[in-house]
Design an enzyme around this catalytic site. Structure first.
Site, short mmCIF file in Angstrom:
data_model
loop_
_atom_site.label_atom_id
_atom_site.label_comp_id
_atom_site.label_asym_id
_atom_site.label_seq_id
_atom_site.Cartn_x
_atom_site.Cartn_y
_atom_site.Cartn_z
N LYS A 46 -9.82 -4.27 2.55
CA LYS A 46 -9.51 -5.20 1.47
C LYS A 46 -10.76 -5.44 0.63
O LYS A 46 -11.76 -5.95 1.14
CB LYS A 46 -9.00 -6.53 2.04
CG LYS A 46 -8.84 -7.64 1.00
CD LYS A 46 -8.48 -8.96 1.66
CE LYS A 46 -8.52 -10.09 0.66
NZ LYS A 46 -8.21 -11.41 1.28
N PRO B 23 -12.91 -10.03 -6.60
CA PRO B 23 -13.54 -9.21 -5.56
C PRO B 23 -14.51 -10.03 -4.72
O PRO B 23 -14.81 -11.18 -5.04
CB PRO B 23 -14.29 -8.16 -6.39
CG PRO B 23 -14.67 -8.89 -7.63
CD PRO B 23 -13.57 -9.88 -7.90
N VAL C 229 1.36 -25.27 29.27
CA VAL C 229 0.71 -26.57 29.42
C VAL C 229 1.77 -27.64 29.22
O VAL C 229 2.44 -27.68 28.18
CB VAL C 229 -0.44 -26.73 28.40
CG1 VAL C 229 -1.02 -28.13 28.47
CG2 VAL C 229 -1.52 -25.69 28.66
N THR D 34 -8.55 -17.70 4.36
CA THR D 34 -9.69 -18.34 5.03
C THR D 34 -9.43 -18.71 6.48
O THR D 34 -10.31 -19.28 7.13
CB THR D 34 -10.09 -19.62 4.26
OG1 THR D 34 -8.95 -20.50 4.19
CG2 THR D 34 -10.56 -19.28 2.86
#
Length: 506
Positions: free
Chosen positions: A82, A104, A193, A352
């Site tokens: 990418k 970019p 859990v 992100t």
């Protein structure tokens, strides 16, 4: 205060977050022998969310630091490369053409006495036209246009002519990292859990259907549920939905037809109440519509996505997701640290998610120096993580608030979203009179997005300052001639994206 030696770390939850954390901490503490017992407890019944499968370029340095062979990583995760993101339809059409711009990863050095952005702005003004910023100032634009990889035949692992990230299969990556972590000595427990025992602000043990487990430190990687962190502190969430209202997603995977070449960039196309991602893997494309669930139902969103995709006969599955947009007020409470989605989430517009896991576990490594760190250490971690999320929120809002689209209430509200981010409106006013530079966005936190990244968004969204610099035309021409030579050199050297992917099979 007497510091106790760190002996045990228990991670609750697998996926990318859990296994990245386990592998990193194992490399850190146990590089010369098993000094700290690290265990990871995950359930087979809980799937990996994988909202988007793209990364920013810095994730390369995580994998490199872990000693992972890049070619093996790409093969095992069906990954592609990418070079950036192509944004489409984020503003009104102009002259009958859909609006688009490219963001970019690279940061080009100045090719003359001016910075490249100022030179580009002056060139625009003198030509009385708007040239494409990325096209004229980056090497990656031509690679994107011609679907070239950022690598040439002699490129070393994790190196390229320009920075690059990955498109990868999130499920396969979690399995790959699990293999590497367990080979390094991380204990893997498959269990559900069911509860946790709390003493003040500390987890004393977790209860599972395979037994109970105590630990010096617990890391909550249980996703949006935040199974452990939720038990320790009430009123511990900062919502960002006033500025970033896209809180739902519908994801569709489809297999390629014949002669499909994966693209070496992500595409983000704006729709009525959000945007669609398109991410090409080796074997399939992942697409998804990130939208405002208060303005559109699940059925309406899926119908809009399917209409956008058109006649795709090889759709594998459609998955609906609910997202919590925001972050914890305190990521580290007592002996528990919330990581990944358990700590917070910024919508996936700039990919992100893995970046924040990387930052979170690296920061933890410098703070977790004993079994009972002081409150000052926890406060430092929380302050830095909060700053990172605030930085990213500002950058993501920048993509929305500059739109001139007013065709739906969603886009009308998007134009006002800068008012939900302290200081952003003032910055936008400032950037009408000068270029965005490092001091304008530097906050002291290690955000991946610099002034260069801001410029690609600002100028791609036509937020252009007026300059009146005393610079000769010959100087500008010389700078862009030099940039042109660099672009042609990069284009001539790089392998096609498909040729690079084929080389991994050899």
């Amino acid at each position: 205060m007497t510091h106790s030696t760190l002996k045990t770390i228990t991670i609750i939850g697998g996926g990318s977050t859990g296994w990245m954390s386990a592998l990193y901490l194992s490399k850190l503490y146990n590089h010369s022998g098993q000094q700290v017992h690290i265990r990871l407890i995950e359930s087979q019944d809980i799937g990996i969310i994988g909202v988007g499968e793209a990364t920013v370029h810095s994730i390369r340095f995580f994998f490199a630091a872990m000693g992972i062979d890049e070619a093996e990583l790409l093969r095992e995760t069906n990954a592609t490369l990418k070079t950036g993101i192509l944004f489409r339809n984020w503003m009104k059409p102009k002259d009958g053409q859909m609006h688009s711009y490219f963001h970019p990863f690279e940061q080009q050095k100045p090719c003359g006495p001016l910075d490249n952005a100022s030179a580009w702005l002056m060139q625009n003004q003198r030509n009385s036209q708007t040239l494409d910023f990325a096209e004229h100032t980056s090497l990656s634009y031509n690679l994107m246009r011609d679907n070239l990889s950022p690598k040439h035949a002699q490129s070393q692992a994790y190196q390229g002519i320009v920075p690059y990230g990955y498109h990868l299969d999130a499920l396969l990556m979690a399995r790959f990292l699990r293999k590497k972590a367990t080979e390094a000595g991380v204990e893997h427990i498959v269990a559900n859990v069911t509860d946790a025992d709390v003493d003040g602000e500390n987890i004393t043990q977790v209860f599972t259907d395979k037994g109970n487990f105590s630990s010096d430190i617990f890391i909550d990687c249980s996703g949006f549920k935040g199974l452990l962190i939720e038990k320790l502190k009430a009123d511990n969430w900062r919502s960002f939905e006033d500025a970033l209202p896209c809180n739902r997603a519908v994801a569709i995977q489809w297999e390629y037809g014949d002669n499909k070449t994966p693209r070496a960039y992500t595409t983000s196309t704006a729709l009525s109440n959000g945007w669609v991602w398109e991410i090409d893997l080796v074997n399939r494309q992942g697409t998804g519509y990130v939208y405002d669930g208060r303005r559109q139902s699940r059925e309406e969103a899926e119908a809009e996505l399917r209409a956008y995709l058109g006649d795709k006969q090889s759709i594998l599955k459609a998955t609906h997701l609910e997202m919590k947009i925001g972050c914890r007020k305190a990521f580290w409470v007592g002996n528990c640290i919330a990581m990944g989605l358990a700590g917070g989430f910024i919508e996936p517009l700039e990919s992100t998610g893995l970046h924040l896991i990387n930052l979170g576990v690296r920061l933890l490594a410098t703070h977790l120096t004993c079994a009972n760190p002081s409150q000052a250490v926890r406060d430092s971690y929380n302050r830095t993580m909060s700053g990172l999320y605030d930085d990213l929120r500002q950058f993501i809002v920048l993509h929305y608030c500059l739109t001139d689209r007013d065709d739906t209430e969603f886009w009308q509200q998007a134009q006002q979203s800068m008012h939900s981010v302290p200081g952003l409106n003032e910055k936008l006013s400032l950037w009408q009179d000068k270029v965005c530079e490092h001091v304008d966005v530097a906050t002291g936190f290690s955000s991946i997005f610099s002034d260069e990244n801001y410029r690609y968004i600002l100028y791609g969204m036509q937020h252009l300052p007026k300059l009146a610099l005393p610079v000769a035309q010959e100087t500008l021409d010389g700078m862009f001639n030099q940039l042109g030579r660099l672009k042609r050199q990069a284009t001539n050297q790089c392998l096609s994206h498909q040729a690079y992917l084929d080389s991994l099979k050899q």
